[in-house]
Design a protein around this motif. Structure first.
Motif, mmCIF file in Angstrom:
data_model
loop_
_atom_site.group_PDB
_atom_site.id
_atom_site.type_symbol
_atom_site.label_atom_id
_atom_site.label_comp_id
_atom_site.label_asym_id
_atom_site.label_seq_id
_atom_site.Cartn_x
_atom_site.Cartn_y
_atom_site.Cartn_z
ATOM 1 N N SER A 113 0.825 -0.824 -0.177
ATOM 2 C CA SER A 113 -0.347 0.080 0.181
ATOM 3 C C SER A 113 1.390 1.525 0.432
ATOM 4 N N THR A 114 1.824 1.083 1.306
ATOM 5 C CA THR A 114 2.703 1.880 0.834
ATOM 6 C C THR A 114 3.478 2.634 -0.608
ATOM 7 N N PHE A 115 3.749 1.627 -1.664
ATOM 8 C CA PHE A 115 4.832 1.617 -2.233
ATOM 9 C C PHE A 115 3.020 1.989 -3.640
ATOM 10 N N LEU A 116 2.285 1.713 -3.459
ATOM 11 C CA LEU A 116 1.564 2.102 -4.269
ATOM 12 C C LEU A 116 1.189 3.742 -4.207
ATOM 13 N N VAL A 117 1.117 4.132 -3.154
ATOM 14 C CA VAL A 117 0.243 5.431 -2.727
ATOM 15 C C VAL A 117 1.551 6.482 -2.716
ATOM 16 N N ALA A 118 2.638 5.785 -2.858
ATOM 17 C CA ALA A 118 3.831 6.726 -2.502
ATOM 18 C C ALA A 118 4.322 7.299 -3.979
ATOM 19 N N ASN A 119 4.481 6.540 -4.805
ATOM 20 C CA ASN A 119 4.262 5.967 -6.360
ATOM 21 C C ASN A 119 3.603 6.937 -6.772
ATOM 22 N N ALA A 120 2.320 7.019 -6.693
ATOM 23 C CA ALA A 120 1.255 7.559 -7.145
ATOM 24 C C ALA A 120 1.785 9.452 -7.029
ATOM 25 N N ALA A 121 1.700 9.381 -5.824
ATOM 26 C CA ALA A 121 2.368 10.731 -5.287
ATOM 27 C C ALA A 121 3.095 11.425 -5.994
ATOM 28 N N ASN A 122 4.521 10.636 -5.843
ATOM 29 C CA ASN A 122 5.825 11.110 -6.583
ATOM 30 C C ASN A 122 5.650 11.266 -7.626
ATOM 31 N N ALA A 123 4.942 10.501 -8.384
ATOM 32 C CA ALA A 123 4.016 10.785 -10.262
ATOM 33 C C ALA A 123 3.635 12.464 -10.478
ATOM 34 N N ARG A 124 2.850 12.900 -9.615
ATOM 35 C CA ARG A 124 2.177 13.812 -9.501
ATOM 36 C C ARG A 124 3.706 14.767 -8.927
ATOM 37 N N ILE A 125 4.157 15.242 -8.111
ATOM 38 C CA ILE A 125 5.538 15.939 -7.652
ATOM 39 C C ILE A 125 5.832 16.079 -7.845
ATOM 40 N N PHE A 126 6.884 15.089 -8.622
ATOM 41 C CA PHE A 126 8.218 14.806 -9.200
ATOM 42 C C PHE A 126 8.010 15.808 -10.824
ATOM 43 N N SER A 127 6.512 15.079 -11.592
ATOM 44 C CA SER A 127 6.359 16.063 -12.272
ATOM 45 C C SER A 127 5.657 17.530 -12.573
ATOM 46 N N ASP A 128 5.579 17.303 -10.952
ATOM 47 C CA ASP A 128 5.246 18.926 -11.179
ATOM 48 C C ASP A 128 6.386 20.361 -10.084
ATOM 49 N N GLY A 129 7.790 19.719 -9.717
ATOM 50 C CA GLY A 129 8.883 19.689 -9.803
ATOM 51 C C GLY A 129 9.755 19.822 -10.700
ATOM 52 N N LEU A 130 9.460 19.333 -12.026
ATOM 53 C CA LEU A 130 10.325 19.545 -13.283
ATOM 54 C C LEU A 130 9.827 20.635 -13.974
ATOM 55 N N ARG A 131 9.050 21.124 -13.879
ATOM 56 C CA ARG A 131 9.160 22.616 -14.408
ATOM 57 C C ARG A 131 9.276 23.719 -13.425
ATOM 58 N N PHE A 132 10.314 23.376 -12.841
ATOM 59 C CA PHE A 132 10.468 24.332 -11.553
ATOM 60 C C PHE A 132 12.358 24.730 -12.648
ATOM 61 N N PHE A 133 12.322 23.354 -13.005
ATOM 62 C CA PHE A 133 13.766 23.326 -13.165
ATOM 63 C C PHE A 133 14.094 23.047 -15.048
ATOM 64 N N GLY A 134 12.538 23.318 -15.542
ATOM 65 C CA GLY A 134 12.763 24.100 -17.092
ATOM 66 C C GLY A 134 12.572 22.749 -17.746
ATOM 67 N N ILE A 135 12.223 21.593 -17.252
ATOM 68 C CA ILE A 135 11.978 20.780 -18.045
ATOM 69 C C ILE A 135 10.579 19.959 -18.721
ATOM 70 N N VAL A 136 9.815 20.905 -17.600
ATOM 71 C CA VAL A 136 8.904 20.583 -18.121
ATOM 72 C C VAL A 136 8.213 22.462 -18.855
ATOM 73 N N ASP A 137 7.451 22.087 -19.921
ATOM 74 C CA ASP A 137 7.221 23.860 -20.545
ATOM 75 C C ASP A 137 5.577 23.639 -19.331
ATOM 76 N N GLU A 138 5.822 24.878 -18.524
ATOM 77 C CA GLU A 138 5.010 25.344 -17.596
ATOM 78 C C GLU A 138 3.460 25.838 -17.885
ATOM 79 N N ARG A 139 3.695 26.414 -19.649
ATOM 80 C CA ARG A 139 2.774 26.596 -20.250
ATOM 81 C C ARG A 139 2.007 25.655 -21.125
#
Length: 561
Positions: free
Chosen positions: A440-466
């Motif tokens: 359960s921890t593995f599943l939920v943590a990876n689901a959350a991390n996918a969102r947070i990691f992707s959100d974080g990539l915007r601030f490092f210029g990897i994902v175009d926030e526009r």
């Protein structure tokens, strides 16, 4: 056409401008229906923090660090709520909020209008990479549990029949001390001496059961010879495949479930199993109190609340383990960061509506913040009770028998904590619960991390926030990639417990940074109509001070002690 609600589920950074504003419920039933983010957090943290790190701390330190475990659970909720308050009022994700904190900024971005990530986001990135290691340790734990429950080749089950090298060495040391009545054994209190001897007797039985092989290993250790056979294969840490095969199956299955978004059923089922297993653990602790051998007296409880610090013995440093556990027990740094994301997905910010000077907006915001506070405090009660149960179980059984869950024997050692009450059924009960809790921890943590990691990539210029669709595509990609990265870390042969504790240490260091950010947001960016009272501010400062002391002391002990 994709609905706005579906967009929000994929993209947690969607602001509060979607859906019409809704007043927060005020009756018990209405509030109960709107709870959820904290319960998701509570359901996801039992795995690495409670089952592994907390129980291990109890096994190493005994009752002495009970106070630290309680403080670790209670102290973080004020920072958690403050971060949630900001997200509700502004409709921003945690990483957006953290990037407002002043300080050094690094990085070259393609978009000249975009700010470079600040120092907190850079450390978050480092901590997040360590979190992949933590989840590698967790998927390894699931693999170990499944290898014991449903063996394929049977090699893992066979391998853990042997004590570890550390246990063999400890056995010889105690044998020598028993002959001379000198050394650390002679200086122990009668209670500690009895604990040592009980654990020693049990270890002696395991070694004697190995017959000639056990004696051969002991002789090799006495002669300081390599613990390998004629083919160069390790006698005590052999390469096993069952745990790795099962870990691979779990990781690949999770990658597909998250990628295609078909994980809700399993998440709900796992949550039910986690709750059930936690209640079994609580029942186990209460049952242990009826035994003269395993019970924990009131005097011991008071000693555990006396702010004492145990000494390092037998190659173990329980304080270091506890400080690492401090970062992940209760609400850890990753959960503090994830909580506002779940609040956004639950709709608290959307229902509040875009920030406005209207009194109606302020009233809605206060209403949803009240719901959020109830959600956070309810989850705090749940995970505090669960954490104490796992810690006291480690104290009552593992510590008294001198057992320390570690390495490839992590799961099998943890199972011993259930034997006094459940006997022959303990192994199967624990394995079923461990699979549910850790997965359960593995599943939920990876689901959350996918969102947070992707959100974080915007601030490092990897994902175009526009381009919102780019962010959603990254979330799907990360949902598939992250579980496989966790598997890759485990397959390197790293110690699962060590992976969890390293990540815990990094989270402990991150905690004061989150505290600083919470105070900064509270005094510079929160609408004055939503600011809390002086008592709340005092508790927030005390919370941040505690996080700073724990994080700072943890760094000191790791680097200089």
């Amino acid at each position: 056409m994709e609905s706005q609600q579906e967009k929000s589920a994929l993209d947690p950074s969607v602001g509060s401008e979607i859906e019409e504003a809704i007043n927060a419920p005020t009756n018990f039933g209405g509030i109960l229906k709107r709870l959820g983010p904290g319960l998701i957090i509570a359901g996801s943290i039992v795995g690495s923090g409670e089952l592994i790190a907390t129980t291990k701390t109890g096994a190493q330190a005994g009752i002495a660090l009970l106070w630290l475990i309680i403080v670790g659970c209670l102290i973080k909720v004020f920072v958690q709520i403050e971060l949630g308050r900001y997200s509700i009022s502004r409709g921003e994700t945690t990483l957006q909020a953290l990037n407002h904190v002043p300080g050094p900024r690094f990085g070259v971005l393609k978009n000249p209008n975009q700010q470079a990530p600040n120092w907190i986001l850079w450390f978050w990135l480092i901590m997040s990479l360590c979190t992949i290691g933590q989840l590698g340790g967790i998927v390894g734990g699931v693999g170990q549990a499944l290898a014991l429950t449903v063996p394929i080749k049977g090699d893992y089950r066979q391998a853990i029949q042997y004590p570890s090298e550390k246990e063999f060495v400890h056995y010889l040391e105690v044998e020598e001390e028993l002959k001379s009545e000198e050394g650390s054994l002679a200086s122990l209190s009668p209670e500690e001496r009895e604990r040592y001897l009980r654990g020693h007797a049990k270890l002696k039985q395991r070694i004697e059961a190995l017959q000639e092989e056990g004696q051969m290993i002991l002789q090799k250790i006495r002669n300081e010879e390599s613990l390998t056979d004629e083919n160069g294969t390790s006698l005590l840490e052999p390469q096993t495949w069952d745990d790795k095969i099962w870990a691979g199956v779990i990781a690949v299955m999770t990658a597909f479930l998250l990628y295609f978004g078909r994980y809700n059923l399993i998440e709900h089922l796992s949550t039910i199993l986690v709750v059930s297993f936690t209640f079994v653990t609580i029942g186990n602790v209460f049952s242990l109190q009826t035994s003269d051998i395993w019970s924990i007296s009131g005097a011991e409880i008071m000693r555990g609340l006396s702010f004492g610090i145990p000494e390092a013995t037998g190659g173990m440093n329980p304080l270091i383990t506890a400080l690492a556990a401090f970062g992940i027990i209760g609400v850890g740094a990753t959960e503090l960061i994830a909580y506002p994301y779940w609040c956004l997905e639950k709709g608290y910010a959307r229902f509040t509506g875009p920030h406005s000077e209207d009194d109606s907006w302020a009233q809605r915001a206060k209403g949803w913040m009240r719901v959020m506070k109830i959600d956070a405090f309810a989850s705090m009660c749940i995970y505090t009770f669960a954490t104490l149960a796992f810690y006291l179980m480690g104290v009552a059984v593992l510590h008294k028998e001198g057992l320390d869950p570690d390495g490839m024997r992590m799961v099998s050692t943890l199972a011993e904590a259930y034997v006094p009450v459940f006997g022959a059924y303990a192994k199967w009960l624990f394995l079923a619960g461990a699979i549910a809790v850790l997965y359960s921890t593995f599943l939920v943590a990876n689901a959350a991390n996918a969102r947070i990691f992707s959100d974080g990539l915007r601030f490092f210029g990897i994902v175009d926030e526009r381009k919102p669709e780019a962010l959603r595509n990254w979330i799907k990609a990360m949902s598939f990639i992250l579980p496989l990265l966790c598997l890759a870390v485990f397959l390197t042969g790293a110690n699962p417990v060590r992976l969890v504790l390293i990540a815990g240490t990094m989270q402990a260091i991150m905690l004061p940074m989150l505290g600083i950010a919470a105070i900064y947001l509270r005094y510079t960016r929160i609408d004055s109509r939503l600011t809390p009272g002086k008592l709340w501010d005092l508790m927030l400062f005390l919370s941040c001070l505690g996080l700073l002391l724990a994080g700072g002391f943890g760094v000191y002990k790791q680097l200089f002690a």
